[in-house]
Design a protein around this motif. Structure first.
Motif: not given
Length: 177
Positions: A15-16, A113-118, A138-149
């Motif tokens: 997924t990544n 897959p965790n809601p915290a997004g890594g 910093d504005e370009a950094c993301l944590m994507v939670g529940t990525v599979g959904a």
């Protein structure tokens, strides 16, 4: 603008990897050149292979050249056991003392897959990149939670419009003058 992308996952259907591909497609659509470095073939980091006067192994030299030619680096990575995947850490270790990351614009996207997004891996990567004197946007950094959904499992395409909006904003921040 040239962006080099690095994936912290070697899985074919990661997924990544799909997220990295989607971000690359969005950036290309905006006129940015995007290339991806293959870090899976790097030897295990060993400073003895790269000491003063030594010629670095060919995959290491190729990675360093790719980073040096990029205006910015986008890292997309999973989190393994609350940390950075070994393959990605290995690649960064090869870049620590060579200087290519100095003042290089860089963004980190972690997805889980965790809601915290890594969040643990994201924090660790940002700290490592700052130590390497990269310019973490910093504005370009993301944590994507529940990525599979948020992705189509078969095609890897983003199905969540909010995620597309977040990626576009991150890329805009990364490529801003």
């Amino acid at each position: 603008m040239r962006i080099l992308t690095l994936s912290g996952s070697l899985r074919a259907r990661s997924t990544n990897g799909a997220l990295l591909h989607a971000a690359g497609s969005l950036a290309t659509a905006e006129g940015t050149a995007v290339t991806t470095a293959d870090i899976g073939g790097l030897p295990h980091f060993n400073p003895d292979l790269d000491g003063e006067g030594a010629v670095p192994p060919a995959p290491v030299a190729a990675l360093r050249k790719s980073v040096a030619e990029a205006d910015a680096v986008l890292i997309v990575s999973p989190e393994y056991a609350h940390g950075v995947p070994g393959v990605l850490k290995n690649a960064l270790d090869w870049l620590v003392s060579s200087g290519e990351f100095i003042d290089r614009r860089v963004a980190v996207i972690t997805a889980s897959p965790n809601p915290a997004g890594g969040d643990y891996a994201n924090t660790q990567l940002r700290e490592t990149l700052r130590m390497m004197t990269g310019t973490v946007i910093d504005e370009a950094c993301l944590m994507v939670g529940t990525v599979g959904a948020r992705l189509d499992r078969d095609t890897g395409e983003i199905t969540d419009p909010d995620l597309t909006t977040q990626l576009k904003a991150a890329l805009k921040a990364l490529t801003a003058p």
